[in-house]
Design a protein around this motif. Sequence first.
Motif, PDB file in Angstrom:
ATOM      1  N   THR A 587       0.843  -1.189   0.000  1.00  0.00           N
ATOM      2  CA  THR A 587       0.000   0.000   0.000  1.00  0.00           C
ATOM      3  C   THR A 587       0.881   1.242   0.000  1.00  0.00           C
ATOM      4  O   THR A 587       2.109   1.167   0.042  1.00  0.00           O
ATOM      5  N   VAL A 588       0.215   2.409  -0.065  1.00  0.00           N
ATOM      6  CA  VAL A 588       0.957   3.655  -0.034  1.00  0.00           C
ATOM      7  C   VAL A 588       1.731   3.794   1.269  1.00  0.00           C
ATOM      8  O   VAL A 588       2.821   4.395   1.309  1.00  0.00           O
ATOM      9  N   VAL A 589       1.194   3.181   2.354  1.00  0.00           N
ATOM     10  CA  VAL A 589       1.900   3.208   3.637  1.00  0.00           C
ATOM     11  C   VAL A 589       3.190   2.402   3.545  1.00  0.00           C
ATOM     12  O   VAL A 589       4.235   2.803   4.082  1.00  0.00           O
ATOM     13  N   SER A 590       3.129   1.289   2.839  1.00  0.00           N
ATOM     14  CA  SER A 590       4.332   0.444   2.694  1.00  0.00           C
ATOM     15  C   SER A 590       5.435   1.202   1.965  1.00  0.00           C
ATOM     16  O   SER A 590       6.598   1.231   2.416  1.00  0.00           O
ATOM     17  N   GLU A 612       8.984   6.011  -8.516  1.00  0.00           N
ATOM     18  CA  GLU A 612       8.715   5.439  -9.838  1.00  0.00           C
ATOM     19  C   GLU A 612       8.091   4.046  -9.713  1.00  0.00           C
ATOM     20  O   GLU A 612       7.196   3.683 -10.476  1.00  0.00           O
ATOM     21  N   ARG A 613       8.571   3.268  -8.749  1.00  0.00           N
ATOM     22  CA  ARG A 613       8.007   1.924  -8.546  1.00  0.00           C
ATOM     23  C   ARG A 613       6.541   2.013  -8.104  1.00  0.00           C
ATOM     24  O   ARG A 613       5.713   1.183  -8.504  1.00  0.00           O
ATOM     25  N   MET A 614       6.203   3.000  -7.280  1.00  0.00           N
ATOM     26  CA  MET A 614       4.826   3.162  -6.849  1.00  0.00           C
ATOM     27  C   MET A 614       3.906   3.407  -8.038  1.00  0.00           C
ATOM     28  O   MET A 614       2.848   2.781  -8.158  1.00  0.00           O
ATOM     29  N   CYS A 618       0.631   1.332  -9.937  1.00  0.00           N
ATOM     30  CA  CYS A 618      -0.642   2.051  -9.885  1.00  0.00           C
ATOM     31  C   CYS A 618      -1.003   2.474  -8.464  1.00  0.00           C
ATOM     32  O   CYS A 618      -2.179   2.474  -8.060  1.00  0.00           O
ATOM     33  N   VAL A 619       0.022   2.831  -7.707  1.00  0.00           N
ATOM     34  CA  VAL A 619      -0.181   3.338  -6.357  1.00  0.00           C
ATOM     35  C   VAL A 619       0.238   4.799  -6.350  1.00  0.00           C
ATOM     36  O   VAL A 619       1.409   5.112  -6.597  1.00  0.00           O
ATOM     37  N   SER A 620      -0.690   5.690  -6.137  1.00  0.00           N
ATOM     38  CA  SER A 620      -0.406   7.119  -6.193  1.00  0.00           C
ATOM     39  C   SER A 620       0.186   7.598  -4.876  1.00  0.00           C
ATOM     40  O   SER A 620      -0.383   7.337  -3.796  1.00  0.00           O
ATOM     41  N   PRO A 621       1.326   8.316  -4.934  1.00  0.00           N
ATOM     42  CA  PRO A 621       1.913   8.877  -3.702  1.00  0.00           C
ATOM     43  C   PRO A 621       0.988   9.951  -3.131  1.00  0.00           C
ATOM     44  O   PRO A 621       0.308  10.668  -3.855  1.00  0.00           O
TER      45      PRO A 621
END
Length: 657
Positions: A587-590, A612-614, A618-621
């Motif tokens: 998740t974004v927390v991870s 970039e990996r996020m 498809c995980v938005s910062p």
Amino acid sequence: MRLTIAASILLVLIAPSHSFKYTSAPSLSPSTLLKYPSQHTAYRTAYTSLHVSATPVEEKDAPATESVTIPPPISQHHLQSKEDVDKLSFRDLQKECKSRELPANGSTAVLRKRLQEAVGLEFQNPSVNISEELESALNGDEEGEEAEEKVAEAKVSREFQTLCNEVHQRAAAGHWKTATRRLKKLKKLSFNEYTAAAETDDAAVPSTIPEDVYLAVLRSCLADRSSGARASQPARKVLEEMVEAGYVVPADLGRSAVINCLGNGPGGTHDECGGIDVALAMISALERQTGRNEEDDGMLTQVIASYEAVVIALGKDGDVEECVEMLGMMVIDKGMTPLLGTFAQVAQSVSKCNKDGTKGELVLQVLSYAKMAGYELDSIAHAEAGRTLLACGVIVAEGMDNLALGLRLLTAARKSEDPSSTDKCDTLVCSSSSAAQRASTLIHKRSIDRAIADDNWKLAVKILELMAPRSLTPSPGLLKKVIAVCAKSEKSRKATAILLDWVSLFEKGETADRPPLSVFNTVVNACEICGEEELTLQVLDTMKKTHEVDGNTITFNIALKRLAKLKNKMGCEGIIIGMLQAGIEPTVVSYTTAIGACAQDKDFVMSTQWLERMRSRCVSPNVFTYNTALASCLDGTLEGSKAGSEIAVQMMEEVGK
């Protein structure tokens, strides 16, 4: 014949000028009857033939007298005849006497006579003035009647002895009905009356009926449990007459008489015979006997045992208020020490009647009476009766929501030791019945809930640790609450110990629910906060063994958090790779936590790569992710400033979207 004619003539001569009225002759004393049987016959003949009424016939011109109406006393029964009094039970007789402020002690016959006199139903002999001539006629020449007197005396003596022999024979054959009938005939021939016993219980007049005759009838009545309680009433009469006559009732017979008349029917009856009232009447007689011989321990023992039987019968009959009241009377008023089993049976009877929760105080009274009688609550659990008594107290304490009392009773049981059992006494109390086990479990659960509400983790853990030794299984929800309060208080070791015990219960099959992953995560987080790395690894290994997985997203995030504090960037990268391999999407927390490890080491290059990996997954910062990445660029170099500018531009673009 001469006496009859003389008495008749004298009565006619001395009669006033009033109309004659038939009235029964008053009874002569037994001594007069024996001494002058023939004169007595003549006297009754003359008296019943012509007797002057003590009340003259009302004349026409007689002045009217004002009648005064006396209000009847307050009573529960409307007594109009002797039959109404005779129908009253022993307890009703006592209540009626008390309502009229009369003494309520004595035998059944004494109470009936006392009540009849109070309500004006007792037969009163009319007063008769016998002239000297009549007395001399009645006491006439003894010489002429000497032979007749001797014959009469011999006849009475032979008849009396014959009846005594018949009583013994019938009683030995087990014919209690015939034996009691013969005893009634003996009483008619008895040379003494019981008038003194009606006036006072302490001045019984001895009867000429031999003691062995009474005992023979009593033993025949008590055979085969009083013939199914059918012989209870005759046995009660024999007991009362023996005590009034000054005879000693053997301890075993007195106790058997009371116990045999009690059954499981309404009012303590057995097939509508005997009952509690009969037993109380017997006890009243035995108590008066004990009062005359205070040093006789056997008599006192039979009275205590008799009271115990009646108390237990009252409890079985559902009259628990009177049952507890009588138990208190035994302990407080009479200074008796009933058996511990009596207290236990009374408490059980009250508990059965306490379905609506209104009679809980009665059980507490029973516990108080037991303590007054000399029983220590901390030492009675070694006996089964003591454990039953404490279990009833625990059940009532739970119903009254008196958690402190319930825990106190279980603690008292824990202090006792039963040499015949390997289990602790508090365990035996909790497992004595399903109701006791349920009540004990609820008491512990509610106590833990209150401790958690007060943030008292020590008390919550202490009460929880008492449940397992008492064979009480805590619910999964209760274990989660205790683990959560320990983790909140940063008590990682206690939280870990409770979790491992839970896993052990699941593996043994003592609980159907295994600890969920959320509980493991709570404990892992507490270990991370407290810096317990070894405990963290132990919990993670136990989680993998229990659930056959490495954990969920929360578990991995906790591990990432611990590695980020240690600036272990490669470890964080390995955790995220492991999540992907386990099919768990970070998740974004991870990702933010992994970037936090880079910020600790001021590695803006690795932070940029994580961003970039996020996006590739498809995980938005979010704002926290960008702020953490910007913190990694504060290394004081031109490259760091340039990388920070690029991250800021990306953040503004994300905000614009």
